[in-house]
Design a protein around this motif. Structure first.
Motif, mmCIF file in Angstrom:
data_model
loop_
_atom_site.group_PDB
_atom_site.id
_atom_site.type_symbol
_atom_site.label_atom_id
_atom_site.label_comp_id
_atom_site.label_asym_id
_atom_site.label_seq_id
_atom_site.Cartn_x
_atom_site.Cartn_y
_atom_site.Cartn_z
ATOM 1 N N TYR A 183 0.832 -1.194 0.000
ATOM 2 C CA TYR A 183 0.000 0.000 0.000
ATOM 3 C C TYR A 183 0.873 1.253 0.000
ATOM 4 O O TYR A 183 2.001 1.257 0.495
ATOM 5 N N THR A 184 0.319 2.328 -0.550
ATOM 6 C CA THR A 184 1.006 3.616 -0.538
ATOM 7 C C THR A 184 0.298 4.629 0.352
ATOM 8 O O THR A 184 0.725 5.779 0.438
ATOM 9 N N GLU A 185 -0.794 4.230 1.014
ATOM 10 C CA GLU A 185 -1.454 5.074 2.001
ATOM 11 C C GLU A 185 -2.119 4.200 3.038
ATOM 12 O O GLU A 185 -2.474 3.046 2.772
ATOM 13 N N ALA A 186 -2.290 4.740 4.228
ATOM 14 C CA ALA A 186 -2.852 3.978 5.335
ATOM 15 C C ALA A 186 -4.288 4.395 5.600
ATOM 16 O O ALA A 186 -4.717 5.478 5.237
ATOM 17 N N ALA A 242 3.355 2.226 4.591
ATOM 18 C CA ALA A 242 2.187 2.961 4.105
ATOM 19 C C ALA A 242 1.885 4.171 4.979
ATOM 20 O O ALA A 242 1.563 5.255 4.481
ATOM 21 N N TYR A 292 -0.715 -3.875 4.378
ATOM 22 C CA TYR A 292 0.042 -2.697 3.963
ATOM 23 C C TYR A 292 1.335 -3.085 3.251
ATOM 24 O O TYR A 292 1.820 -2.342 2.402
#
Length: 782
Positions: free
Chosen positions: A20-23, A263, A689
């Protein structure tokens, strides 16, 4: 399979996706609700979540991130990790009743995975494993307390007993626990701090005079620059992402320093924000420094050297010379010590270029509003204390201590691990704390230092300690050198665990073993005078009350306060006489004890807080202050530029970087948590993530290292460490190519704790070196 460690079988269902690149985001909400409905009905679960971290609710049993001082969202003041912890605790579709232990022997339970053990639900009845028995059986509370008391009083010395504490223990229980233990006659009180942030406590006490954060919650939103080091907030402290997002929207810059792209360091999609849901999350990191494992000290030195050069270009605009002269000592020696290091060498040690470090320094060189926060990525190395001291050096150069929007911010793990230390849970108590106990309770506390966690394990292994009492936690899996620790516990005459749920430590036992089921944070606590509340301290030093929300799963559960009080009554009672204030005789080898009405303390926790007020500085009018909505901040010297060091100054220190000289075929391993995990509690087999699903036995490896060593993706390998001529092996891991610096690897704990030698500890703090383990990797043995 080794009988002490989790089963080594692979699931055979590993799926690897894109990290993932965002949480957070909608997925976090969905996953939270999934965990709730898997354990209880949705209405009950939502009711409990509505109370989580509210001013009139209960404190999250997960991390120690502070609650907002002002407004709190009524939609939900919690994160996915907190929801998982709550779902785990309020589970009522299954219970670990005595029937479970009739069905399964201890040997059979050892064959189960840690996830399975936790999924059996809450413990409902005190249990005993008698010498030579194969199964745990039910036991009454009275018989359990008497058995423990008899065993403790039969010891040749109080120092043959170990009293461990987990961070979830409340202030009230912790204070009563340390009082009981010191009245028993020992300072053998290791705790989970010894394994995580002890390096922080030692370093900050030396440099600033207090081993705690110097920031408040609101400082994050006022900072110009926030540097996040050795931390994965998206998994380990997700609620931290909210003030980070607010800081970004206020114009702050964020520097992330970590070997892994996480992330939560990259971007945050606030689940309660329509803007974030519709248009994407807030980018967090402005400069990402992907350092090699344990090169943080070299990075701080490189940044300091650059700051000094920038000060020459713009005198008085970069360093806070007034602060340095008025509030610090050791500046000149520190600056002179930097001359022995070349900037290019320091950058190379980090795996960075000078230009990358310069880019980060440019963000904060003209502002003192700099917060540096860190977690176990910095605290679990041999040189951890020095690394944290080097962080403080940088903050002192900038005058960033004791101002709004600036300061030192260690991010604690357990929800009350800091409060437990404040309440006196420490194997190295300060003389003034012991003096206060003596003044208030009219007994002479033991003055010699006790065993920390590693020393306690060694003492049990060597037969110097014969009884272990654990107030919470999963000791056998949390400590380093799993097999050595297991052998130590097995060497005891008695092992006792106060727990909410079944874990592997209950199955690695002494000659006699007891499990005592206790109330959790979510449970209502009804005592003789009515419903009680407890209090906890956050990582920023806020003490607030915590009220349970649901009826306990069993009427046979006791609060930790009640368990400690009842045990104290059993230990200090005699069959023929009352031990009182002026009575100098008692049973066994115990000296006379000051009379304490333990029943009154169990019945009314206000009375415990009255005693805390008399002993612990900063808790004046405790019962009144803790009832204020949101609680109160306890005094913090560095926050107001008062440094309780020997000379009353904050100290610059001189520290040397450690350079790991790896031999051909060697790699440096750091242990990490998965996203479906909090400390040793496993909620599932996914780490979404990082793109890992249905498996925990994986090792993340640089693609070039894989090629050099001849490994292919998902190849099954064994991990080996060698220390002082002894080889340790963690069997059957799957190789996963990952964006990690060459020469570095990562894998989950507790599965890899077996690789951490019991003797490999941090200088000064004795924290296990779980973040820098030299390993070799070989194809798995058939």
């Amino acid at each position: 399979m080794d009988q002490n460690t989790p089963p080594e079988e692979l699931t055979g269902e590993l799926e690897v996706g894109k990290p993932y690149t965002e949480a957070a985001g909608v997925t976090a909400i969905v996953k939270s609700l999934e965990h709730i409905v898997n354990g209880t009905d949705l209405i009950r679960g939502l009711k409990v979540l509505a109370d989580l971290n509210q001013k009139d609710g209960f404190d999250c049993p997960s991390c120690a991130w502070p609650d907002p001082d002002g407004h709190r969202s009524k939609l939900g003041e919690y994160c996915e990790s907190g929801a998982k912890a709550v779902a785990d605790e309020i589970m009522d579709k299954h219970t670990a009743s005595p029937v479970l232990f009739q069905r399964y022997s201890v040997a059979e339970l050892l064959q189960k995975g840690d996830l399975w053990l936790g999924q059996q639900g809450r413990l409902t009845q005190p249990l005993i494993l008698k010498p030579g028995a194969t199964h745990y059986d039910a036991i009454s509370w009275n018989d359990a307390f008497q058995l423990i008391a008899d065993q403790l009083k039969a010891l040749d010395s109080p120092d043959e007993a170990i009293f461990y504490t987990s961070g979830r223990t409340s202030n009230e229980a912790a204070f009563l626990y340390q009082l009981f233990v010191r009245m028993f006659g020992t300072n053998n009180m290791p705790d989970c701090s010894n394994m995580c942030h002890e390096s922080t406590s030692v370093a900050l006490a030396d440099s600033l005079g207090l081993g705690k954060a110097s920031v408040k919650y609101e400082d994050y939103e006022k900072a110009d620059v926030i540097m996040i080091m050795g931390q994965n907030p998206g998994t380990n402290a997700p609620r931290m992402l909210t003030p980070l997002e607010e800081a970004k929207r206020n114009g702050a810059k964020i520097i992330a320093v970590n070997p892994l792209h996480e992330a939560g360091l990259l971007a945050f999609k606030y689940p309660q924000s329509p803007r974030d849901i519709l248009f994407g999350g807030q980018k967090l990191t402005d400069v990402f420094l992907q350092v090699r494992i344990n090169s943080d000290l070299a990075l701080m030195k490189a940044m300091a050297k650059i700051l000094l050069e920038e000060e020459k270009k713009a005198p008085g605009k970069v360093l806070d010379q007034n602060f340095i002269q008025q509030y610090t000592s050791g500046y000149n020696d520190y600056v002179k010590s930097l001359d022995q290091f070349e900037l290019n060498d320091l950058a190379a040690q980090c795996g960075l270029t000078v230009a990358q470090i310069q880019e980060a320094v440019d963000l904060f060189k003209y502002t003192p509003k700099l917060i540096i926060c860190w977690a176990m990525g910095l605290t679990q190395h041999r040189n951890s204390v020095d690394s944290i001291n080097e962080i403080i050096n940088l903050l002192l150069l900038k005058g960033s201590i004791g101002i709004e929007g600036g300061g030192a911010s260690p991010i604690r793990g357990h929800s009350n691990v800091q409060g437990d230390r404040t309440m006196g849970i420490w194997e190295k108590p300060k003389p003034e704390f012991l003096d206060a106990l003596k003044r208030v309770f009219k007994f002479e506390p033991p003055r010699e230092n006790g065993y920390d966690t590693v020393a306690a394990v060694k003492a049990m292994k060597e037969g110097k300690a014969r009884a272990f009492f654990g107030l919470g936690g999963n000791f056998a899996m949390a400590v380093s050198d799993t097999n050595y620790t297991a052998d130590a516990l097995k060497n005891c005459k008695l092992t006792v665990h106060v727990s909410t749920k079944l874990n592997r430590s209950h199955l690695i036992h002494g000659e006699t073993a007891l499990i005592l089921p206790c109330l959790g944070r979510t449970d209502k606590d009804i005592q003789a005078t009515g419903e009680q509340f407890v209090s906890c301290e956050s990582t920023t030093g806020v003490v607030a009350q915590s009220h349970g929300s649901v009826d306990p799963i069993s009427s046979n559960l006791k609060s930790e306060v009640a368990i400690i009080g009842e045990l104290a009554k059993a230990v200090f009672s005699t069959p023929t006489e009352t031990v009182g204030r002026d009575n100098n005789t008692s049973s066994a080898n115990l000296p006379g004890r000051y009379y304490i009405n333990w029943d009154a303390l169990i019945a009314d926790y206000d009375k415990i807080r009255d005693l805390i007020e008399k002993v612990v500085p900063g808790f004046d009018n405790y019962n009144e202050q803790v009832r204020k909505p949101g609680g109160f901040y306890i005094p913090n010297g560095p926050r107001v530029r008062e440094f309780k060091t020997k000379d009353g100054k904050a100290h610059f220190t001189i520290n040397a970087p450690t350079h790991h000289e790896l031999q051909p075929g060697e790699l440096l391993l750091m242990t990490v948590r998965s996203h479906d995990q909090f400390n040793t509690t496993i909620y599932g087999n996914d780490d979404r993530y990082r793109g890992i699903y249905n498996e925990r036995r994986v090792v993340f490896m640089n693609s070039d290292d894989m090629a050099n060593l001849g490994f292919t993706e998902k190849q099954v390998v064994d991990l080996h460490s060698e220390y002082n001529g002894q080889k340790r092996t963690a069997h059957r891991f799957l190789v996963i190519p990952y964006n990690i610096p060459q020469g570095c690897t990562a894998a989950y704990f507790p599965e890899t704790n077996v690789l951490v030698p019991i003797d490999s500890i941090a200088d000064k703090s004795h924290t296990p070196t779980s973040k820098s383990i030299v390993i070799t990797v070989t194809p798995a043995a058939e």
